[in-house]
Every structure is written in structure tokens, then in C-alpha cells.
Write a protein that holds these residues in place. Structure first.
Motif, PDB file in Angstrom:
ATOM      1  N   ASP A  58       0.795  -1.223   0.000  1.00 23.18           N
ATOM      2  CA  ASP A  58       0.000   0.000   0.000  1.00 23.18           C
ATOM      3  C   ASP A  58       0.832   1.282   0.000  1.00 23.18           C
ATOM      4  O   ASP A  58       0.267   2.383   0.030  1.00 23.18           O
ATOM      5  N   THR A  59       2.153   1.147  -0.013  1.00 27.16           N
ATOM      6  CA  THR A  59       3.018   2.331   0.032  1.00 27.16           C
ATOM      7  C   THR A  59       3.476   2.698  -1.382  1.00 27.16           C
ATOM      8  O   THR A  59       4.085   1.867  -2.064  1.00 27.16           O
ATOM      9  N   PRO A  60       3.197   3.924  -1.846  1.00 27.28           N
ATOM     10  CA  PRO A  60       3.618   4.326  -3.195  1.00 27.28           C
ATOM     11  C   PRO A  60       5.141   4.316  -3.344  1.00 27.28           C
ATOM     12  O   PRO A  60       5.877   4.438  -2.354  1.00 27.28           O
ATOM     13  N   ILE A  61       5.586   4.194  -4.585  1.00 23.33           N
ATOM     14  CA  ILE A  61       7.018   4.155  -4.889  1.00 23.33           C
ATOM     15  C   ILE A  61       7.322   5.168  -5.990  1.00 23.33           C
ATOM     16  O   ILE A  61       6.653   5.191  -7.016  1.00 23.33           O
ATOM     17  N   ILE A  62       8.339   5.975  -5.751  1.00 22.62           N
ATOM     18  CA  ILE A  62       8.894   6.821  -6.806  1.00 22.62           C
ATOM     19  C   ILE A  62      10.312   6.341  -7.072  1.00 22.62           C
ATOM     20  O   ILE A  62      11.164   6.356  -6.169  1.00 22.62           O
ATOM     21  N   SER A  63      10.565   5.915  -8.281  1.00 23.83           N
ATOM     22  CA  SER A  63      11.907   5.530  -8.705  1.00 23.83           C
ATOM     23  C   SER A  63      12.337   6.454  -9.828  1.00 23.83           C
ATOM     24  O   SER A  63      11.492   6.921 -10.612  1.00 23.83           O
ATOM     25  N   GLU A  64      13.618   6.683  -9.918  1.00 26.00           N
ATOM     26  CA  GLU A  64      14.113   7.525 -11.023  1.00 26.00           C
ATOM     27  C   GLU A  64      13.647   6.990 -12.367  1.00 26.00           C
ATOM     28  O   GLU A  64      13.393   7.766 -13.293  1.00 26.00           O
ATOM     29  N   GLU A  65      13.505   5.684 -12.471  1.00 25.39           N
ATOM     30  CA  GLU A  65      13.176   5.086 -13.764  1.00 25.39           C
ATOM     31  C   GLU A  65      11.675   4.860 -13.967  1.00 25.39           C
ATOM     32  O   GLU A  65      11.272   4.242 -14.954  1.00 25.39           O
ATOM     33  N   SER A  66      10.842   5.342 -13.044  1.00 27.68           N
ATOM     34  CA  SER A  66       9.399   5.090 -13.188  1.00 27.68           C
ATOM     35  C   SER A  66       8.593   6.347 -13.490  1.00 27.68           C
ATOM     36  O   SER A  66       7.375   6.275 -13.657  1.00 27.68           O
ATOM     37  N   GLY A  67       9.252   7.497 -13.546  1.00 29.24           N
ATOM     38  CA  GLY A  67       8.518   8.735 -13.782  1.00 29.24           C
ATOM     39  C   GLY A  67       7.998   9.331 -12.483  1.00 29.24           C
ATOM     40  O   GLY A  67       7.942   8.663 -11.449  1.00 29.24           O
ATOM     41  N   ILE A  68       7.618  10.594 -12.532  1.00 28.95           N
ATOM     42  CA  ILE A  68       7.190  11.324 -11.342  1.00 28.95           C
ATOM     43  C   ILE A  68       5.666  11.451 -11.332  1.00 28.95           C
ATOM     44  O   ILE A  68       5.095  12.037 -12.255  1.00 28.95           O
ATOM     45  N   PRO A  69       5.007  10.936 -10.311  1.00 30.48           N
ATOM     46  CA  PRO A  69       3.546  11.114 -10.210  1.00 30.48           C
ATOM     47  C   PRO A  69       3.184  12.589 -10.073  1.00 30.48           C
ATOM     48  O   PRO A  69       4.003  13.412  -9.657  1.00 30.48           O
ATOM     49  N   ALA A  70       1.950  12.919 -10.391  1.00 36.10           N
ATOM     50  CA  ALA A  70       1.487  14.302 -10.320  1.00 36.10           C
ATOM     51  C   ALA A  70       1.639  14.857  -8.906  1.00 36.10           C
ATOM     52  O   ALA A  70       1.416  14.150  -7.919  1.00 36.10           O
ATOM     53  N   TYR A  71       2.023  16.118  -8.832  1.00 34.98           N
ATOM     54  CA  TYR A  71       2.227  16.771  -7.533  1.00 34.98           C
ATOM     55  C   TYR A  71       0.956  16.720  -6.689  1.00 34.98           C
ATOM     56  O   TYR A  71       1.009  16.509  -5.472  1.00 34.98           O
ATOM     57  N   GLU A  72      -0.189  16.920  -7.320  1.00 37.57           N
ATOM     58  CA  GLU A  72      -1.464  16.895  -6.597  1.00 37.57           C
ATOM     59  C   GLU A  72      -1.702  15.537  -5.938  1.00 37.57           C
ATOM     60  O   GLU A  72      -2.298  15.459  -4.859  1.00 37.57           O
ATOM     61  N   GLU A  73      -1.213  14.497  -6.569  1.00 35.19           N
ATOM     62  CA  GLU A  73      -1.330  13.152  -5.985  1.00 35.19           C
ATOM     63  C   GLU A  73      -0.325  12.960  -4.862  1.00 35.19           C
ATOM     64  O   GLU A  73      -0.656  12.462  -3.781  1.00 35.19           O
ATOM     65  N   ARG A  74       0.918  13.372  -5.096  1.00 40.39           N
ATOM     66  CA  ARG A  74       1.981  13.151  -4.115  1.00 40.39           C
ATOM     67  C   ARG A  74       1.751  13.902  -2.808  1.00 40.39           C
ATOM     68  O   ARG A  74       2.163  13.433  -1.733  1.00 40.39           O
ATOM     69  N   THR A  75       1.141  15.062  -2.872  1.00 40.19           N
ATOM     70  CA  THR A  75       0.959  15.859  -1.654  1.00 40.19           C
ATOM     71  C   THR A  75       0.017  15.180  -0.655  1.00 40.19           C
ATOM     72  O   THR A  75      -0.005  15.540   0.516  1.00 40.19           O
ATOM     73  N   LYS A  76      -0.729  14.195  -1.125  1.00 36.78           N
ATOM     74  CA  LYS A  76      -1.649  13.475  -0.232  1.00 36.78           C
ATOM     75  C   LYS A  76      -0.972  12.308   0.474  1.00 36.78           C
ATOM     76  O   LYS A  76      -1.549  11.708   1.375  1.00 36.78           O
ATOM     77  N   TRP A  77       0.245  11.972   0.047  1.00 30.79           N
ATOM     78  CA  TRP A  77       0.920  10.811   0.616  1.00 30.79           C
ATOM     79  C   TRP A  77       1.532  11.146   1.974  1.00 30.79           C
ATOM     80  O   TRP A  77       2.266  12.128   2.107  1.00 30.79           O
ATOM     81  N   ARG A  78       1.285  10.318   2.966  1.00 27.05           N
ATOM     82  CA  ARG A  78       1.959  10.470   4.251  1.00 27.05           C
ATOM     83  C   ARG A  78       3.355   9.826   4.194  1.00 27.05           C
ATOM     84  O   ARG A  78       4.318  10.324   4.753  1.00 27.05           O
ATOM     85  N   SER A  79       3.425   8.695   3.504  1.00 32.79           N
ATOM     86  CA  SER A  79       4.715   8.007   3.355  1.00 32.79           C
ATOM     87  C   SER A  79       4.828   7.426   1.952  1.00 32.79           C
ATOM     88  O   SER A  79       3.810   7.136   1.305  1.00 32.79           O
ATOM     89  N   TYR A  80       6.055   7.250   1.511  1.00 32.10           N
ATOM     90  CA  TYR A  80       6.314   6.658   0.195  1.00 32.10           C
ATOM     91  C   TYR A  80       7.776   6.262   0.121  1.00 32.10           C
ATOM     92  O   TYR A  80       8.612   6.723   0.910  1.00 32.10           O
ATOM     93  N   TRP A  81       8.092   5.391  -0.817  1.00 30.71           N
ATOM     94  CA  TRP A  81       9.473   4.996  -1.079  1.00 30.71           C
ATOM     95  C   TRP A  81      10.056   5.905  -2.158  1.00 30.71           C
ATOM     96  O   TRP A  81       9.378   6.217  -3.130  1.00 30.71           O
ATOM     97  N   LEU A  82      11.312   6.293  -1.973  1.00 31.05           N
ATOM     98  CA  LEU A  82      12.021   7.110  -2.953  1.00 31.05           C
ATOM     99  C   LEU A  82      13.319   6.388  -3.313  1.00 31.05           C
ATOM    100  O   LEU A  82      14.165   6.140  -2.438  1.00 31.05           O
ATOM    101  N   VAL A  83      13.456   6.042  -4.587  1.00 30.41           N
ATOM    102  CA  VAL A  83      14.482   5.085  -5.007  1.00 30.41           C
ATOM    103  C   VAL A  83      15.314   5.627  -6.166  1.00 30.41           C
ATOM    104  O   VAL A  83      14.777   6.172  -7.132  1.00 30.41           O
ATOM    105  N   ASP A  84      16.622   5.443  -6.056  1.00 25.18           N
ATOM    106  CA  ASP A  84      17.499   5.596  -7.211  1.00 25.18           C
ATOM    107  C   ASP A  84      18.155   4.234  -7.425  1.00 25.18           C
ATOM    108  O   ASP A  84      19.047   3.847  -6.668  1.00 25.18           O
ATOM    109  N   PRO A  85      17.721   3.487  -8.424  1.00 25.44           N
ATOM    110  CA  PRO A  85      18.194   2.111  -8.593  1.00 25.44           C
ATOM    111  C   PRO A  85      19.693   2.000  -8.871  1.00 25.44           C
ATOM    112  O   PRO A  85      20.316   1.003  -8.505  1.00 25.44           O
ATOM    113  N   LEU A  86      20.235   3.020  -9.544  1.00 27.92           N
ATOM    114  CA  LEU A  86      21.678   3.032  -9.813  1.00 27.92           C
ATOM    115  C   LEU A  86      22.124   4.487  -9.772  1.00 27.92           C
ATOM    116  O   LEU A  86      22.034   5.206 -10.763  1.00 27.92           O
ATOM    117  N   ASP A  87      22.577   4.904  -8.608  1.00 32.92           N
ATOM    118  CA  ASP A  87      23.047   6.278  -8.451  1.00 32.92           C
ATOM    119  C   ASP A  87      24.525   6.321  -8.823  1.00 32.92           C
ATOM    120  O   ASP A  87      25.334   5.571  -8.280  1.00 32.92           O
TER     121      ASP A  87
END
Length: 251
Positions: A58-87
Motif C-alpha cells: 500500500d506504500t507508493p514508490i517513486i523511482s528515477e526510472e518510473s517517472g514522477i507522479p502528479a504533484y497533486e497526488e503526491r501531496t496526499k501521501w503520508r509516506s512513500y518509497w524514494l528510489v534511485d536504482p543506480l546512483d
């Protein structure tokens, strides 16, 4: 197995996926922003995203390779994963070993857990709110790492980017009251980790980064304080997700 151990295992598996491409000729394509992309980036992304979906469905994921969800959607998230698969894709292409897997859990706009795994060196850094920051070496030994605010009366050691150096860094730090004694070059989010374990005092970045570049390493730094969290100027879940200039470790 607790969550941090699960994340360490996920980062190690992602690292193995990256290393599967390390010894062959690395084929590079370009993304829309002209940054490099390899099969290793995508392989690591798939390992991490699939594993996190299983771990916390149930926890959203933002990865560098998955694109950025809309800001209006993200502002509602209390928690989420933030990933850089190969930094440090540039370091991976150069085959210098200084690339990392970055996984951060974000809550209320700050990284509360960060895992930075270095596949080529089999070293992992972790930072967790209320527990502190640790380094796990090649043999699996786990050691607490600590950092402290530098003394402005003494020359400081700075860590600089191996691929994105700024020519006026020392001048700008001197304007802040710091005299640079030594500069250590490093790639990817290793720069945060070197400050967190006291190898360097300050990490100045006067060029652009994205939030997924910094979140996991930022957590390792923040929770490396002996008695309380260190101050970080980086903010998260911004509309563009692009970071401005920052200096880590001076406060």
C-alpha cells in the motif's frame, strides 16, 4: 526479519542485478534530460520496485526510472518509497566502483530510513531515525558511524563529486567561514556517507540534483549525530523534485 534487514537484502539483490552487466560492454542510451541510462539501471529498478510492492503493497514508490507522479497526488501521501536504482551511472560506465543503490522511506517530508549499498565493494550504509546510522562491511560486520559539526577555526575536509565538480567551491565555502584543507573526490551518494562516518566534514553541492539522488544518503547523514539528528537543508516532495544548491555537514 525486520524492515531494515529486508531493505538491506533488497539493495544487495539489486546490486547483484547491476553487477550482472558490469563486466560486459556497457551500452548507454540517453533519457529526455540527456542523462545516461543502461540495462543495469532498469534491472535494479525492477528488483527494487517488485520487492517493495511485495513488502509494503500500500506504500507508493517513486523511482528515477518510473517517472514522477502528479504533484497533486503526491501531496496526499503520508509516506512513500524514494528510489534511485543506480546512483552514479556515470561512475558505473567508467567502471570505477563508486556507484550505489539508494532506497529511502519518506514520511511527512523527510527520509526516516535510508539504505545506500555499494555493489562493487559489498559495503552498505544505513540510516534510521531514532536508531542512528551504521556501516556494514564486506564481512557483514555492523558498526555505528558518527559525525559532528566541524570547527570553523580548523581547515575542513570536503568531499566533492567525481563527475560534477564546481570550480568555485572553495571560494564559496570560504565566504561561509570555512578554510578548505583537503578535498576528497567520490561518486554518487557516497559523498553523504563519507561525511556521516567522519571521513569528510562537509559535502557542498552547487549544481542540480534530484530528490532520489539524495534521500537515502541524506538519511545516513542525518542520523549520524551522536546525540541528535544532524541538520540537513534538503527538502522533499517538492513540485519539481529538483534540489537546489546545498551544503551538508556545516551545521
Amino acid at each position: 526479519m525486520n524492515q531494515i534487514d529486508e531493505l538491506i537484502n533488497i539493495s544487495i539483490e539489486a546490486g547483484k542485478a547491476i553487477l550482472g552487466y558490469y563486466d560486459e560492454e556497457i551500452k548507454v542510451t540517453r533519457k529526455e534530460d540527456d542523462s545516461p541510462l543502461t540495462k543495469a539501471d532498469l534491472a535494479s529498478h525492477n528488483v527494487i520496485v517488485n520487492s517493495l510492492k511485495e513488502l509494503t503493497p500500500d506504500t507508493p514508490i517513486i523511482s528515477e526510472e518510473s517517472g514522477i507522479p502528479a504533484y497533486e497526488e503526491r501531496t496526499k501521501w503520508r509516506s512513500y518509497w524514494l528510489v534511485d536504482p543506480l546512483d552514479g551511472t556515470k561512475e558505473f560506465i567508467k567502471k570505477n566502483g563508486e556507484f550505489t543503490v539508494n532506497i529511502a522511506l519518506m514520511e511527512e517530508g523527510e527520509p526516516v530510513i535510508g539504505v545506500v549499498h555499494i555493489p562493487a565493494k559489498k559495503i552498505t550504509y544505513i540510516g534510521q531515525k531514532s536508531i542512528g546510522s551504521h556501516k556494514i562491511d564486506q564481512e557483514g560486520n555492523k558498526t555505528r558511524i558518527l559525525s559532528s559539526r566541524p570547527d570553523k577555526d580548523q581547515p575542513v575536509t570536503i568531499v566533492s563529486s567525481r563527475s560534477h565538480g564546481a570550480s568555485d567551491t572553495e571560494d564559496r565555502l570560504e565566504e561561509m567561514g570555512f578554510k578548505v584543507g583537503e578535498s576528497v573526490a567520490a561518486g554518487s551518494s557516497l559523498k553523504f556517507c563519507l561525511v556521516a562516518e567522519g571521513v569528510a566534514d562537509i559535502y557542498p553541492r552547487f549544481g542540480p540534483t534530484m530528490e532520489w539522488d539524495t534521500a537515502a544518503g541524506d538519511a545516513v547523514f542525518r542520523y549520524s549525530g551522536k546525540d541528535e539528528a544532524r541538520y540537513s537543508p534538503i527538502t522533499y516532495n517538492k513540485e519539481s523534485m529538483k534540489n537546489g544548491e546545498f551544503v551538508i555537514g556545516h551545521e
